[in-house]
Design a protein around this motif. Structure first.
Motif, short mmCIF file in Angstrom:
data_model
loop_
_atom_site.label_atom_id
_atom_site.label_comp_id
_atom_site.label_asym_id
_atom_site.label_seq_id
_atom_site.Cartn_x
_atom_site.Cartn_y
_atom_site.Cartn_z
N LEU A 250 0.85 -1.05 0.13
CA LEU A 250 0.12 0.04 -0.13
C LEU A 250 0.47 1.64 -0.01
O LEU A 250 1.34 1.48 0.66
CB LEU A 250 -1.13 0.38 1.01
CG LEU A 250 -1.53 1.55 1.09
CD1 LEU A 250 -2.47 2.17 0.42
CD2 LEU A 250 -2.64 1.22 2.87
N LEU A 251 0.73 1.98 -0.97
CA LEU A 251 1.10 3.71 -0.63
C LEU A 251 0.43 4.34 -0.16
O LEU A 251 -1.30 4.79 -1.42
CB LEU A 251 1.65 3.69 -2.77
CG LEU A 251 2.36 5.37 -2.63
CD1 LEU A 251 3.36 5.17 -2.00
CD2 LEU A 251 2.38 6.02 -3.88
N GLY A 252 0.09 4.75 1.00
CA GLY A 252 -0.58 5.88 1.73
C GLY A 252 -0.87 7.00 1.06
O GLY A 252 -0.49 7.42 0.74
N PHE A 253 -2.37 7.26 1.77
CA PHE A 253 -2.05 9.10 1.49
C PHE A 253 -3.22 9.56 2.70
O PHE A 253 -3.86 8.74 3.31
CB PHE A 253 -2.39 9.51 0.27
CG PHE A 253 -2.73 11.48 0.47
CD1 PHE A 253 -2.22 11.94 0.62
CD2 PHE A 253 -4.16 11.45 0.49
CE1 PHE A 253 -1.86 13.33 0.20
CE2 PHE A 253 -4.38 13.11 0.65
CZ PHE A 253 -3.26 13.90 1.23
N GLY A 254 -2.30 10.25 4.09
CA GLY A 254 -2.77 10.31 4.88
C GLY A 254 -3.01 9.03 5.92
O GLY A 254 -1.10 9.01 6.13
N PRO A 255 -4.15 9.44 6.87
CA PRO A 255 -3.55 8.68 8.53
C PRO A 255 -4.33 7.44 8.22
O PRO A 255 -5.15 6.40 8.67
CB PRO A 255 -4.36 9.27 9.62
CG PRO A 255 -5.27 9.88 8.71
CD PRO A 255 -5.04 10.38 7.53
N VAL A 256 -3.80 6.33 7.30
CA VAL A 256 -4.30 5.23 6.86
C VAL A 256 -3.33 4.40 7.49
O VAL A 256 -1.97 4.65 7.88
CB VAL A 256 -4.15 5.13 5.19
CG1 VAL A 256 -4.87 5.39 4.63
CG2 VAL A 256 -2.90 5.05 5.30
N GLU A 257 -3.62 2.91 7.70
CA GLU A 257 -2.88 1.83 8.52
C GLU A 257 -2.50 0.50 7.44
O GLU A 257 -2.56 1.11 5.83
CB GLU A 257 -3.99 1.01 9.34
CG GLU A 257 -4.73 1.30 10.93
CD GLU A 257 -5.37 0.55 11.71
OE1 GLU A 257 -5.38 -0.25 10.97
OE2 GLU A 257 -6.28 1.88 12.99
N ARG A 258 -1.07 -0.28 7.78
CA ARG A 258 -0.24 -0.77 6.92
C ARG A 258 0.31 -0.23 5.93
O ARG A 258 0.16 -1.36 4.70
CB ARG A 258 -1.13 -2.08 6.62
CG ARG A 258 -2.27 -3.15 7.78
CD ARG A 258 -2.78 -3.65 7.60
NE ARG A 258 -4.06 -3.90 7.48
CZ ARG A 258 -4.02 -4.63 6.18
NH1 ARG A 258 -3.33 -4.85 5.91
NH2 ARG A 258 -5.15 -4.12 5.24
N ALA A 259 0.37 1.03 5.66
CA ALA A 259 1.42 1.19 4.57
C ALA A 259 3.04 0.78 4.12
O ALA A 259 3.24 1.68 5.72
CB ALA A 259 0.40 3.01 4.61
N ALA A 260 2.66 0.66 3.09
CA ALA A 260 3.86 0.22 3.12
C ALA A 260 5.45 1.26 2.96
O ALA A 260 6.59 1.54 3.87
CB ALA A 260 4.16 -0.64 2.03
N LEU A 261 4.53 2.27 2.26
CA LEU A 261 4.89 3.89 2.52
C LEU A 261 4.22 4.95 2.69
O LEU A 261 2.88 4.59 1.82
CB LEU A 261 6.01 4.14 0.83
CG LEU A 261 7.63 3.40 0.89
CD1 LEU A 261 7.79 3.57 -0.36
CD2 LEU A 261 8.27 3.98 2.73
#
Length: 315
Positions: A250-261
């Motif tokens: 997962l390439l996250g944005f914002g307050p997300v869980e389990r994002a690799a980056l």
């Protein structure tokens, strides 16, 4: 020009002089800009420009952006209407490309324009690019310094990774501040936005005092950055994901869980733009599938979504 390895030049007087000499000799040199690294060649030299296409594996129907040292240099190559003067006064030097009709006696190699009667031109703000362009004292054609269709480079190391041995040198100017390619506006007819970037529609319309026509998918390529598949990692890319699959990074944005980056844990779109290509590149090296969190479609988020949509398009 093919070399066994590609040297990294420091942005000191010696490195800048070497880069300018290579450009004058018809070689291809990667240079930093505030958007991404560009692969530069003398825009007046057809053989040098052919070296860009060869090094990148770029289709010759896809035109290039020409970079100039000073805003006033543009009138040497293109017709310069009042609308161009307004936008240049507001945003040059900076991450804005203008597409304008070629003027008579322009001297630009036909490969740069892919045979079109218009030219994409900009004056970059990066101090290293400014110094190099002033020292070279001529127009430099420079698309992103990466293999065609792949993730754009925001650091000198990214250029070396993709093009070492194919180009003469890389001028190291540090990490790109913006991290997304320039906004493109066509002034060949009704002013229109061709590519989203860090300079937004609202900023452009405020400077012009008039609305811009909406970007549309052209029947034929009329400017850089219009290919449906572009900026692509090797990994499969899935967008607007709130729950990634077990085999997706997962390439996250914002307050997300389990994002690799995470492009920006704080939800800052400018931070996300600066991180986009470097983080895509990092995940591409470790995963076969990448999921991307939803990115708000406002401001520079429109540009981020544009790049992600092209990166995820069928290839």
């Amino acid at each position: 020009m093919t070399v066994s390895s590609t040297p990294l030049l420091c942005p000191d007087p010696e490195g800048l002089a070497r880069a300018a000499a290579l450009l004058r000799a018809g070689a291809c040199v990667a240079l930093p800009t505030e958007t991404v690294y560009g692969l530069g060649a003398d825009a007046r030299n057809g053989a040098a420009v052919a070296g860009i296409y060869a090094a990148k594996g770029r289709p010759s129907f896809n035109p290039l952006i020409v970079h100039i040292a000073r805003p006033e240099d543009a009138a040497r190559y293109v017709v310069w209407p009042e609308t161009a003067a307004r936008l240049a006064a507001a945003f040059w030097p900076g991450p804005l490309t203008l597409v304008l009709p070629l003027r008579e006696g322009h001297g630009i190699a036909s490969l740069v324009t892919a045979g079109l009667d218009s030219l994409a031109i900009r004056c970059p703000a990066h101090p290293v690019a400014q110094t190099l362009l002033a020292g070279f004292d001529g127009p430099v054609a420079a698309p992103s310094a990466n293999p065609s269709g792949k993730i754009s480079p925001t650091q000198a190391a990214h250029v070396i990774e993709g093009l070492t041995g194919r180009i003469a040198a890389v001028l190291d100017g540090g990490a790109a501040e913006i991290g997304l390619e320039s906004t493109i506006v066509s002034l060949t007819g009704t002013p229109s936005l061709l590519r989203h970037g860090s300079i937004t529609r609202e900023m452009l319309e405020a400077a012009l005092g008039a609305p811009l026509a909406k970007a549309t998918t052209p029947a034929a390529i009329t400017a850089p950055g219009q290919l449906a598949s572009h900026y692509a990692p090797d990994a499969a890319l899935r967008l607007n994901v709130t729950t990634p699959a077990a085999d997706e990074a997962l390439l996250g944005f914002g307050p997300v869980e389990r994002a690799a980056l995470n492009l920006s844990a704080a939800g800052d779109l400018r931070e996300a733009a600066a991180n986009l290509f470097a983080m895509l590149r990092a995940l591409d090296a470790q995963a076969s599938k990448i999921a991307v969190s939803p990115i708000p479609a406002r401001g520079i988020g429109l540009a981020i979504n544009d790049r992600l949509t092209r990166a995820a398009a069928p290839r």
